[in-house]
Enzyme design. Structure first.
Site, mmCIF file in Angstrom:
data_model
loop_
_atom_site.group_PDB
_atom_site.id
_atom_site.type_symbol
_atom_site.label_atom_id
_atom_site.label_comp_id
_atom_site.label_asym_id
_atom_site.label_seq_id
_atom_site.Cartn_x
_atom_site.Cartn_y
_atom_site.Cartn_z
ATOM 1 N NE ARG A 120 3.534 -5.993 -1.094
ATOM 2 C CZ ARG A 120 2.934 -4.867 -1.419
ATOM 3 N NH1 ARG A 120 1.903 -4.886 -2.250
ATOM 4 N NH2 ARG A 120 3.343 -3.723 -0.914
ATOM 5 C CB CYS A 167 6.333 -6.116 9.248
ATOM 6 S SG CYS A 167 5.100 -5.072 8.421
ATOM 7 C CB CYS A 221 2.085 -3.243 7.736
ATOM 8 S SG CYS A 221 2.646 -3.792 6.114
ATOM 9 C CE LYS A 251 7.792 -1.515 3.045
ATOM 10 N NZ LYS A 251 7.615 -2.649 3.947
ATOM 11 C CB CYS A 309 2.196 -7.427 5.987
ATOM 12 S SG CYS A 309 3.957 -7.514 5.647
ATOM 13 C CE LYS A 311 11.068 -2.761 1.220
ATOM 14 N NZ LYS A 311 10.416 -3.549 2.219
HETATM 15 C C1 PBG Z 1 6.950 -6.102 4.867
HETATM 16 C C2 PBG Z 1 8.047 -5.963 3.874
HETATM 17 C C3 PBG Z 1 7.976 -5.881 2.476
HETATM 18 C C4 PBG Z 1 9.301 -5.887 2.014
HETATM 19 C C5 PBG Z 1 10.119 -5.920 3.127
HETATM 20 N N1 PBG Z 1 9.342 -5.960 4.263
HETATM 21 C C6 PBG Z 1 6.818 -5.907 1.560
HETATM 22 C C7 PBG Z 1 5.762 -4.890 1.652
HETATM 23 O O1 PBG Z 1 5.891 -3.844 2.269
HETATM 24 O O2 PBG Z 1 4.726 -5.168 1.055
HETATM 25 C C8 PBG Z 1 9.723 -5.873 0.573
HETATM 26 C C9 PBG Z 1 11.092 -6.398 0.278
HETATM 27 C C10 PBG Z 1 11.367 -6.700 -1.146
HETATM 28 O O3 PBG Z 1 10.542 -6.446 -2.055
HETATM 29 O O4 PBG Z 1 12.462 -7.219 -1.413
HETATM 30 N N2 PBG Z 1 6.305 -4.977 5.272
#
Ligand code: PBG
Length: 324
Positions: free
Chosen positions: A205, A120, A130, A195, A122, A248
């Site tokens: 985050r 990713c 992202c 997601k 981000c 997720k």
């Molecule tokens: C990155 C990402 C995130 C998570 C996993 N990969 C955060 C988001 O999308 O902001 C979250 C994992 C968690 O909360 O345990 N894109």
């Protein structure tokens, strides 16, 4: 008239009896344990927002990984915190980036442990988004090209599975094509397919320093009210070359896991995310519930819904508990 011919309590009368008829079996084989790595040496710093989680440097991550493997857990999922962020997130595909270093160290220390990498932007872009900004919008196709570059660099470092979590359209296809073209025929893709734009990523985050600087992720992550769209997302990712698809978060989306399990034949992963983890930890800390029991109940619900693979910060604790 079934009673007293049928008494449901007969099969609940003792633990051996309950064991005999237990339908869902939790196994350490299904767990994936997430690890956070940052630049440095000898680091093991507690993450404030996430109980019992740490920031490791690549060397200590390898040590931690060997302990994870000793518990029987088959895989870790690596998240990186780069030294510096920029417009494009270039540290994400840097040859000697922190994730690339960690993958190499872990594979060297514990070759039998599967290494999955989060793909990713981000945590690497200044915007915290992202994808890459174009005219104040997250541009889809340019992000896909960068994501393929990131995945390729992870494969070069030795990752067994790459896991794109960005939710850009078409990225699985870009990644698959790029891996094939470069000879990585056996690198698997675990796609974060469904997601959701969830509030339950809050603690993560903080841990990954990946919150968007402005706005939110609703133009790419899914609306939490939708279900059919999740099936469409999953179908597209499989078509583009995903080997494993993920839903997720897990707990608010058990219906999605269940639907996906019945509809698709590839392995289904569920991510028991940071907010779910910390919700339970906070309640246990306040003395409101039994942490171990509640943890198992959570994990059973995810498995019962249909998840084959569970990514969870509880993996170590659950593995120890299941060992007895
Ligand atoms: C990155 C990402 C995130 C998570 C996993 N990969 C955060 C988001 O999308 O902001 C979250 C994992 C968690 O909360 O345990 N894109």
């Amino acid at each position: 008239m079934s009673f007293p011919k049928i008494r449901m309590r007969r099969l609940r009368s003792s633990e051996p009896m309950r064991r005999l008829v237990r339908q869902t079996i939790l196994s350490v084989d299904n767990f994936v344990y997430p690890l956070f790595v940052k630049e440095g040496k000898g680091l093991k710093e507690p993450i404030e927002s996430m109980t019992d989680c740490f920031h490791f440097s690549p060397d200590t991550a390898a040590h931690e990984a060997s302990q994870v493997a000793a518990l029987g857990i088959p895989a870790v999922l690596i998240f990186g915190l780069p030294k510096k962020k920029d417009e494009l997130g270039s540290q994400a595909w840097a040859h000697n980036g922190v994730v690339q270093q960690a993958v190499k160290e872990i594979k060297k220390a514990v070759p039998q442990l599967l290494v999955i990498t989060d793909v990713c932007l981000c945590a690497y872009t200044r915007s915290g988004h992202c994808g890459v900004l174009k005219d104040n919008k997250i541009d889809n196709d340019s992000a896909c090209e960068l994501l393929a570059k990131i995945a390729l660099s992870h494969a070069h470092a030795g990752a067994d599975i790459v896991a794109p979590s960005d939710m850009m359209d078409g990225r699985v296809g870009y990644i698959r094509q790029c891996l094939e073209k470069n000879g990585f025929h056996d690198t698997a893709i675990m796609a974060y397919s469904a997601k959701y734009a969830s509030a339950f990523y809050g603690p993560f985050r903080d841990a990954a320093d990946s919150a968007p600087v402005f706005g939110d992720r609703k133009s790419y992550q899914m609306d939490t009210a939708n279900s059919d769209q999740a099936m469409q997302e999953i179908a597209l990712d499989i078509e583009e070359g995903a080997d494993i698809v993920m839903i997720k978060p897990a707990l608010c989306f058990l219906d999605i896991i269940h639907r996906a399990k019945h509809r698709f034949d590839c392995p289904i992963a569920a991510y028991n995310v940071s907010g779910e983890y910390m919700m339970l930890n906070a309640a246990a800390k306040a003395g409101l519930l039994d942490k171990k029991q509640a943890m198992l109940e959570m994990l059973y619900s995810i498995k019962r819904a249909g998840a084959d693979i569970i990514i969870t910060y509880f993996a170590r604790e659950a593995a120890k508990l299941l060992k007895g």
